[in-house]
Design a protein around this motif. Structure first.
Motif, PDB file in Angstrom:
ATOM      1  N   LEU A   1       9.991  57.432   5.853  1.00 13.43           N
ATOM      2  CA  LEU A   1       8.695  57.112   5.298  1.00 13.43           C
ATOM      3  C   LEU A   1       8.617  55.549   5.342  1.00 13.43           C
ATOM      4  CD1 LEU A   1       7.067  59.518   2.871  1.00 13.43           C
ATOM      5  CD2 LEU A   1       6.737  59.356   5.277  1.00 13.43           C
ATOM      6  N   ALA A   2       9.569  54.867   4.432  1.00 15.76           N
ATOM      7  CA  ALA A   2       9.702  53.328   4.352  1.00 15.76           C
ATOM      8  C   ALA A   2       9.956  52.942   5.847  1.00 15.76           C
ATOM      9  CB  ALA A   2      10.636  53.083   3.148  1.00 15.76           C
ATOM     10  N   SER A   3      10.713  53.505   6.405  1.00 15.25           N
ATOM     11  CA  SER A   3      11.189  53.085   7.774  1.00 15.25           C
ATOM     12  C   SER A   3      10.011  53.230   8.730  1.00 15.25           C
ATOM     13  CB  SER A   3      12.462  53.867   8.335  1.00 15.25           C
ATOM     14  OG  SER A   3      12.944  53.512   9.456  1.00 15.25           O
ATOM     15  N   ALA A   4       9.213  54.099   8.471  1.00 18.85           N
ATOM     16  CA  ALA A   4       8.005  54.011   9.400  1.00 18.85           C
ATOM     17  C   ALA A   4       7.028  53.075   9.051  1.00 18.85           C
ATOM     18  CB  ALA A   4       7.321  55.702   9.100  1.00 18.85           C
ATOM     19  N   TRP A   5       6.889  52.854   7.721  1.00 21.66           N
ATOM     20  CA  TRP A   5       6.055  51.671   7.266  1.00 21.66           C
ATOM     21  C   TRP A   5       6.369  50.316   7.750  1.00 21.66           C
ATOM     22  CZ3 TRP A   5       7.206  47.041   4.557  1.00 21.66           C
ATOM     23  CH2 TRP A   5       6.036  46.379   4.325  1.00 21.66           C
ATOM     24  N   ASN A   6       7.988  50.062   7.724  1.00 21.78           N
ATOM     25  CA  ASN A   6       8.517  49.074   8.235  1.00 21.78           C
ATOM     26  C   ASN A   6       8.019  48.581   9.855  1.00 21.78           C
ATOM     27  OD1 ASN A   6      10.517  46.787   7.648  1.00 21.78           O
ATOM     28  ND2 ASN A   6      11.922  47.843   8.773  1.00 21.78           N
ATOM     29  N   VAL A   7       7.969  49.689  10.463  1.00 22.04           N
ATOM     30  CA  VAL A   7       7.637  49.258  11.795  1.00 22.04           C
ATOM     31  C   VAL A   7       6.205  48.539  11.989  1.00 22.04           C
ATOM     32  CG1 VAL A   7       6.689  50.212  14.165  1.00 22.04           C
ATOM     33  CG2 VAL A   7       8.884  51.418  13.030  1.00 22.04           C
TER      34      VAL A   7
ATOM     35  N   ASN B   1      -0.671  53.979   3.962  1.00 26.46           N
ATOM     36  CA  ASN B   1       0.244  55.058   4.695  1.00 26.46           C
ATOM     37  C   ASN B   1       0.038  56.629   4.202  1.00 26.46           C
ATOM     38  OD1 ASN B   1       0.855  52.900   6.575  1.00 26.46           O
ATOM     39  ND2 ASN B   1       3.053  53.742   6.724  1.00 26.46           N
ATOM     40  N   ALA B   2      -0.395  56.645   2.989  1.00 23.27           N
ATOM     41  CA  ALA B   2      -0.405  58.050   2.426  1.00 23.27           C
ATOM     42  C   ALA B   2      -1.443  58.690   3.393  1.00 23.27           C
ATOM     43  CB  ALA B   2      -0.887  57.947   0.952  1.00 23.27           C
ATOM     44  N   ILE B   3      -2.349  58.073   3.777  1.00 17.51           N
ATOM     45  CA  ILE B   3      -3.250  58.433   4.685  1.00 17.51           C
ATOM     46  C   ILE B   3      -2.713  59.526   6.042  1.00 17.51           C
ATOM     47  CG2 ILE B   3      -4.886  58.359   6.497  1.00 17.51           C
ATOM     48  CD1 ILE B   3      -5.579  55.363   5.154  1.00 17.51           C
ATOM     49  N   PHE B   4      -1.798  58.721   6.630  1.00 15.55           N
ATOM     50  CA  PHE B   4      -1.075  59.609   7.621  1.00 15.55           C
ATOM     51  C   PHE B   4      -0.049  60.836   7.105  1.00 15.55           C
ATOM     52  CE2 PHE B   4      -1.254  54.881   8.713  1.00 15.55           C
ATOM     53  CZ  PHE B   4      -2.511  55.158   9.483  1.00 15.55           C
TER      54      PHE B   4
ATOM     55  N   SER C   1       1.633  55.381  -0.980  1.00 13.26           N
ATOM     56  CA  SER C   1       1.329  54.036  -0.061  1.00 13.26           C
ATOM     57  C   SER C   1       2.259  52.818  -0.569  1.00 13.26           C
ATOM     58  CB  SER C   1       0.154  53.694  -0.102  1.00 13.26           C
ATOM     59  OG  SER C   1      -0.668  54.830   0.452  1.00 13.26           O
ATOM     60  N   ILE C   2       1.964  52.773  -1.884  1.00  9.66           N
ATOM     61  CA  ILE C   2       2.739  51.621  -2.936  1.00  9.66           C
ATOM     62  C   ILE C   2       4.298  51.835  -2.715  1.00  9.66           C
ATOM     63  CG2 ILE C   2       3.046  50.629  -4.806  1.00  9.66           C
ATOM     64  CD1 ILE C   2      -0.194  51.002  -5.120  1.00  9.66           C
ATOM     65  N   GLN C   3       4.891  53.156  -2.855  1.00  2.86           N
ATOM     66  CA  GLN C   3       5.944  53.528  -2.816  1.00  2.86           C
ATOM     67  C   GLN C   3       6.819  53.140  -1.801  1.00  2.86           C
ATOM     68  OE1 GLN C   3       6.214  57.294  -4.469  1.00  2.86           O
ATOM     69  NE2 GLN C   3       8.080  56.883  -5.657  1.00  2.86           N
ATOM     70  N   VAL C   4       6.294  53.257  -0.579  1.00  2.62           N
ATOM     71  CA  VAL C   4       6.952  53.129   0.587  1.00  2.62           C
ATOM     72  C   VAL C   4       7.280  51.755   0.763  1.00  2.62           C
ATOM     73  CG1 VAL C   4       6.455  55.334   1.690  1.00  2.62           C
ATOM     74  CG2 VAL C   4       5.059  53.463   2.096  1.00  2.62           C
ATOM     75  N   VAL C   5       6.116  50.845   0.447  1.00  2.00           N
ATOM     76  CA  VAL C   5       6.345  49.462   0.599  1.00  2.00           C
ATOM     77  C   VAL C   5       7.399  48.919  -0.493  1.00  2.00           C
ATOM     78  CG1 VAL C   5       5.013  47.135   0.367  1.00  2.00           C
ATOM     79  CG2 VAL C   5       3.853  49.327   1.047  1.00  2.00           C
ATOM     80  N   LEU C   6       7.346  49.484  -1.466  1.00  2.00           N
ATOM     81  CA  LEU C   6       8.218  48.889  -2.534  1.00  2.00           C
ATOM     82  C   LEU C   6       9.651  49.220  -1.926  1.00  2.00           C
ATOM     83  CD1 LEU C   6       6.821  49.757  -6.137  1.00  2.00           C
ATOM     84  CD2 LEU C   6       6.674  47.522  -4.961  1.00  2.00           C
ATOM     85  N   ILE C   7       9.995  50.545  -1.414  1.00  2.00           N
ATOM     86  CA  ILE C   7      11.399  50.723  -1.007  1.00  2.00           C
ATOM     87  C   ILE C   7      11.763  49.741  -0.150  1.00  2.00           C
ATOM     88  CG2 ILE C   7      12.502  52.629   0.334  1.00  2.00           C
ATOM     89  CD1 ILE C   7      11.091  54.655  -1.156  1.00  2.00           C
TER      90      ILE C   7
ATOM     91  N   VAL D   1      16.613  52.501   3.985  1.00  2.00           N
ATOM     92  CA  VAL D   1      17.580  53.415   3.363  1.00  2.00           C
ATOM     93  C   VAL D   1      18.221  52.908   2.108  1.00  2.00           C
ATOM     94  CG1 VAL D   1      19.691  54.550   4.167  1.00  2.00           C
ATOM     95  CG2 VAL D   1      18.235  54.060   5.847  1.00  2.00           C
ATOM     96  N   VAL D   2      18.559  51.654   2.076  1.00  2.00           N
ATOM     97  CA  VAL D   2      18.987  50.927   0.967  1.00  2.00           C
ATOM     98  C   VAL D   2      17.955  51.107  -0.160  1.00  2.00           C
ATOM     99  CG1 VAL D   2      19.788  48.900   0.173  1.00  2.00           C
ATOM    100  CG2 VAL D   2      20.651  49.259   2.111  1.00  2.00           C
ATOM    101  N   GLY D   3      16.813  50.708   0.049  1.00  2.00           N
ATOM    102  CA  GLY D   3      15.759  50.930  -0.876  1.00  2.00           C
ATOM    103  C   GLY D   3      15.659  52.524  -1.374  1.00  2.00           C
ATOM    104  N   ALA D   4      15.573  53.135  -0.462  1.00  2.00           N
ATOM    105  CA  ALA D   4      15.158  54.637  -0.926  1.00  2.00           C
ATOM    106  C   ALA D   4      16.602  55.191  -1.721  1.00  2.00           C
ATOM    107  CB  ALA D   4      15.083  55.777   0.269  1.00  2.00           C
ATOM    108  N   VAL D   5      17.751  54.893  -1.374  1.00  2.00           N
ATOM    109  CA  VAL D   5      18.972  55.327  -1.965  1.00  2.00           C
ATOM    110  C   VAL D   5      18.984  54.538  -3.687  1.00  2.00           C
ATOM    111  CG1 VAL D   5      21.337  54.869  -2.229  1.00  2.00           C
ATOM    112  CG2 VAL D   5      20.310  55.562  -0.282  1.00  2.00           C
ATOM    113  N   ILE D   6      18.337  53.308  -3.738  1.00  2.00           N
ATOM    114  CA  ILE D   6      18.163  52.918  -5.140  1.00  2.00           C
ATOM    115  C   ILE D   6      17.099  53.553  -5.862  1.00  2.00           C
ATOM    116  CG2 ILE D   6      17.988  50.797  -6.558  1.00  2.00           C
ATOM    117  CD1 ILE D   6      19.783  49.680  -4.232  1.00  2.00           C
TER     118      ILE D   6
END
Ligand SMILES: Nc1ncnc2c1ncn2[C@@H]1O[C@H](COP(=O)(O)OP(=O)(O)OP(=O)(O)O)[C@@H](O)[C@H]1O
Ligand SMILES: [Mg+2]
Lengths: 323, 242
Positions: free
Chosen positions: A48-54, A66-69, A250-256, A269-274
Motif C-alpha cells: 500500500l505504501a508502495s502504491a502511495w509512493n507512485v 488513499n483509504a478511498i481506494f 491513509s495517514i499510515q501509508v504516508v508515514l510508512i 518496505v523498510v518503513g513497513a518492516v519497522i
C-alpha cells in the motif's frame, strides 16, 4: 541509478534474491499464527505504501485519501460475493476499475490545486466517501458486509485452516508493487513523474503533459491500493466503513513511505518492516486498538528520523551528490 | 517568410503592462537578440511565447501555426524550447536524468534517450557531471543543464534567457561559440542578454524593449546608434545588472 550507494548490479540482485528466498521460507520457520499474521500485514502495508509512493513519492502529489481506494477494493471483493455470488477475484478487477475511475474523478479537479491544498482535498474526499458508504444500504451501510464462510477454496479465496495462501498472495502483491515501481522508475513515465515532482513548470516546458501524467500516477496508485483492499477483505472476511475507509489508513501509508524514504523503491518496505511490528507490539503491550499509543510511537519515530535523516531511513544509504 | 510572428502581444499583470502591443518577426535560421533594461518585459515575452503565461491580447504564430493559447507542453512539442532566467533544474535528479527528460520527447526508449542526453551533455561540456545531482552544481552549471535539457528536445526555436549572465570572460567566450554552433543544427534563436559585447556580435537582428514596449528593431550596428535605445540604457543609467 544515481541515487544508490550499493555498487554493482550483481550484488543488488543477489541481495534481492536472498530477501525473496527468506520471505518464501519464513512461514515454515515461523509456524505460529502471530508471526505469519505480522508478515502478512507487513506485505500488505508495504504494498500500500508502495502504491502511495507512485503518486506521492515519484510524482510529488501527496494524497491523504488513499483509504478511498483501499475501501473500494475491499467492498468490491465482498459485495460481488454477497450480491451476485461471484468470485472475489472478479471483485479485484472490478475494484481496480472503480478505483481508477474514482481516482481520475478526484484527480481531474484536484490536480489544479497545488501542494497542501491537494493533500487537504484528498483528506476531505476520503471522509466523504466513508460517510457515503455508511449510508449506502445496498452495501450494508454502517453494519458492513460479512463474507459468507466456506471451506478452503481458491475460487472464493478463503482458507480457514491455514494462513499460507494469504501469506504468499500478499507477498505476491508486495512484489508486484515493487516490480511495477522499479519498471516505472526506469521508463519514460517514471522520468516524467519525477520531473513533475521536481518542477512542474519546467517539466511542461520540456513537453511533459503534466496533467495527464499525474492522472496516470493516480490511476496506478489507486488500482494497486484497491487490490490491497480486496485481499484484505478476503483475509478478515468482515468489512465495514470504519475498518476499510479509516483516515488512519491513509495517514499510515504516508508515514510508512516517509519513514522508509519517499520516492525510493525500497522505502515502503523498510518503513513497513519497522512500523507495522512497532504498531502491533505497542497495541499488544501498551494498549488496545484505538488508544492511539501506537500512533504516538509512530509520531515519535517520524520526528526522530526527520531530524537525523530527512530523506528517510534509505537516505542513510544514499550517495551524496558529488560536490 | 516569417518563422515566429509575435503579433501585438500584450501581457498585463493587474494594472502593469509587462508587454504592451509588441510585434516582430523572426525568420528561420536567424539569431535575434532581445534586449532592454531590467523589468522591460523580456522574460515575460518568453513566457508568453512558450505558453507559460497566457497572453492578455495579441497572437503568436510559429512555423505557420497559431501557438498562442496552447499549453506549454504542446508548444514544446511544436519545436519551441526555452530556458528560465533563474535556473530551474530538477534538483533531486542527476544531471543526466535532467537531460533525459528533454530527450524523452522524441523517443520512449530509455536507451535512446540516454544516448542522446549523453551526446548533448558532451556538447555543452557537462559530461563529467552526468552522474551528479543537479542540486550539487554551481549556478552557471545549472544554467548549462537547463540549456542541455532544452537542446535535448531537438527544438527548432530556442529561447535563451540570460544563459550567459554571471559567467567569467573565458566561460562567456565558450558559451558564445556554443550558441553559434547551434545555428549549424538549423536552430533559430531568440537570445536575451544584458552584456552588449555578447549580444551584438552573435545577433543578426536586435529587438529592444523598454517599459513593456518595443522601442527599436534593427541590425546591431543600427541599434547601438539608436537615440531611443541609448536613452533607455545610458541616459537613465538603468542598464547595469547583477
Ligand atoms: N508573474 C508576475 N506577476 C506580476 N508581475 C510580474 C510577473 N512577472 C514579471 N512581472 C513584472 O513585469 C515586468 C517585466 O518583467 P520581466 O521579468 O519580463 O522583465 P525583464 O525584461 O526580463 O527584466 P530582467 O532584465 O530584470 O530580467 C516587471 O515589472 C516585473 O516586475
Ligand atoms: Mg528577465
Amino acid at each position: 541509478m544515481a541515487a544508490t550507494a550499493w555498487g554493482g548490479r550483481g550484488f543488488r540482485y543477489s541481495l534481492y534474491g536472498a530477501l525473496f528466498a527468506a520471505a518464501l521460507v519464513y512461514p515454515f520457520v515461523f509456524r505460529q499464527p502471530f508471526p505469519q499474521d505480522l508478515a502478512i500485514k507487513i506485505f500488505l502495508f508495504g504494498g500500500l505504501a508502495s502504491a502511495w509512493n507512485v503518486l506521492g513519492g515519484f510524482t510529488g502529489q501527496v494524497s491523504l485519501g488513499n483509504a478511498i481506494f483501499f475501501g473500494v477494493g475491499a467492498y468490491a471483493a465482498a459485495v460481488v460475493q454477497t450480491q451476485w455470488g461471484w468470485t472475489p477475484w472478479a471483485g479485484v478487477l472490478l475494484g481496480m476499475a472503480a478505483a481508477v475511475g474514482i481516482g481520475v474523478l478526484i484527480g481531474y479537479p484536484c490536480f489544479r490545486l497545488k501542494g497542501h491544498y491537494f493533500a487537504m482535498a484528498t483528506l476531505v474526499i476520503g471522509e466523504v466517501v466513508s460517510t457515503l458508504f455508511m449510508n449506502w444500504k445496498w452495501v450494508g451501510g454502517a453494519i458492513g458486509v460479512y463474507i459468507p464462510i466456506r471451506d478452503d477454496t481458491w475460487k472464493y479465496y478463503q482458507f480457514g485452516t491455514t494462513k499460507l495462501p494469504y501469506y504468499y498472495v500478499m507477498l505476491a502483491f508486495l512484489v508486484s508493487a515493487l516490480v511495477l515501481s522499479a519498471a516505472l522508475l526506469r521508463s519514460r513515465m517514471g522520468f516524467y513523474f519525477r520531473a513533475i515532482r521536481e518542477d512542474q513548470d519546467a517539466a511542461r516546458s520540456l513537453g511533459v503533459p503534466a496533467r495527464r501524467y499525474k492522472l496516470a500516477a493516480m490511476g496506478i496508485s489507486a488500482a494497486l491500493t484497491s487490490v490491497g483492499g480486496s485481499l484484505y477483505a478476503q483475509y478478515v472476511l468482515f468489512i465495514d466503513p470504519h475498518s476499510v475507509f479509516p483516515m488512519m489508513l491513509s495517514i499510515q501509508v504516508v508515514l510508512i513511505a516517509i519513514l522508509g524514504g519517499v520516492g525510493t523503491l525500497w522505502g515502503a518496505v523498510v518503513g513497513a518492516v519497522i512500523l507495522i511490528p512497532l504498531s502491533e507490539f505497542t497495541r499488544i503491550y501498551i494498549g488496545g486498538t484505538g488508544s492511539g499509543l501506537d500512533l504516538i510511537a509512530y509520531g515519535l519515530l517520524i520526528v526522530v528520523i526527520s531530524v537525523i535523516q530527512p530523506r528517510g531511513i534509505l537516505g542513510f544509504f544514499r550517495k551524496a551528490g558529488a560536490a | 517568410m516569417s518563422f515566429l510572428t509575435v503579433g501585438g502581444v500584450t501581457k498585463r499583470f493587474g494594472g502593469l503592462s509587462a508587454n504592451d502591443d509588441i510585434s516582430f518577426e523572426v525568420a528561420r535560421g536567424e539569431i535575434v537578440g532581445l534586449i532592454g533594461p531590467n523589468g522591460a518585459g523580456k522574460s515575460t515575452l518568453f513566457s508568453c511565447i512558450a505558453g507559460y503565461h497566457p497572453v492578455t491580447s495579441g497572437t503568436i504564430d510559429f512555423d505557420g501555426k497559431r501557438i498562442s493559447g496552447l499549453p506549454p507542453e504542446a508548444i514544446c512539442r511544436r519545436g519551441v524550447a526555452r530556458t528560465f532566467q533563474i535556473a530551474r533544474v530538477f534538483k533531486e535528479m542527476s544531471v543526466l536524468e535532467n537531460v533525459m527528460v528533454g530527450a524523452f520527447l522524441s523517443t520512449s526508449s530509455r536507451g535512446e534517450a540516454e544516448a542522446h542526453a549523453r551526446a548533448v551533455l558532451g556538447r555543452v561540456g557537462l559530461s563529467g557531471k552526468a552522474e551528479a545531482f543537479a542540486r550539487s552544481l554551481t549556478v552557471s552549471e545549472q544554467k548549462r543543464v537547463q540549456l542541455a535539457r532544452a537542446l535535448a528536445t531537438r527544438p527548432k526555436l530556442l529561447l535563451l534567457d540570460e544563459v550567459m549572465a554571471g559567467l567569467t570572460p573565458q566561460e562567456t567566450a565558450e558559451a558564445v561559440a556554443l550558441v553559434r554552433s547551434f545555428r549549424g543544427d538549423g536552430i533559430t534563436m531568440v537570445i536575451v542578454e544584458h552584456v552588449m559585447e555578447v549580444v551584438m556580435p552573435i545577433s543578426d537582428r536586435v529587438v529592444v524593449l523598454d517599459y513593456g514596449k518595443k522601442i527599436a528593431e534593427g541590425a546591431p550596428e543600427e541599434i547601438v546608434r539608436n537615440e531611443l535605445v541609448i536613452k533607455a540604457y545610458l541616459g537613465e543609467k538603468r542598464g547595469a545588472k547583477h
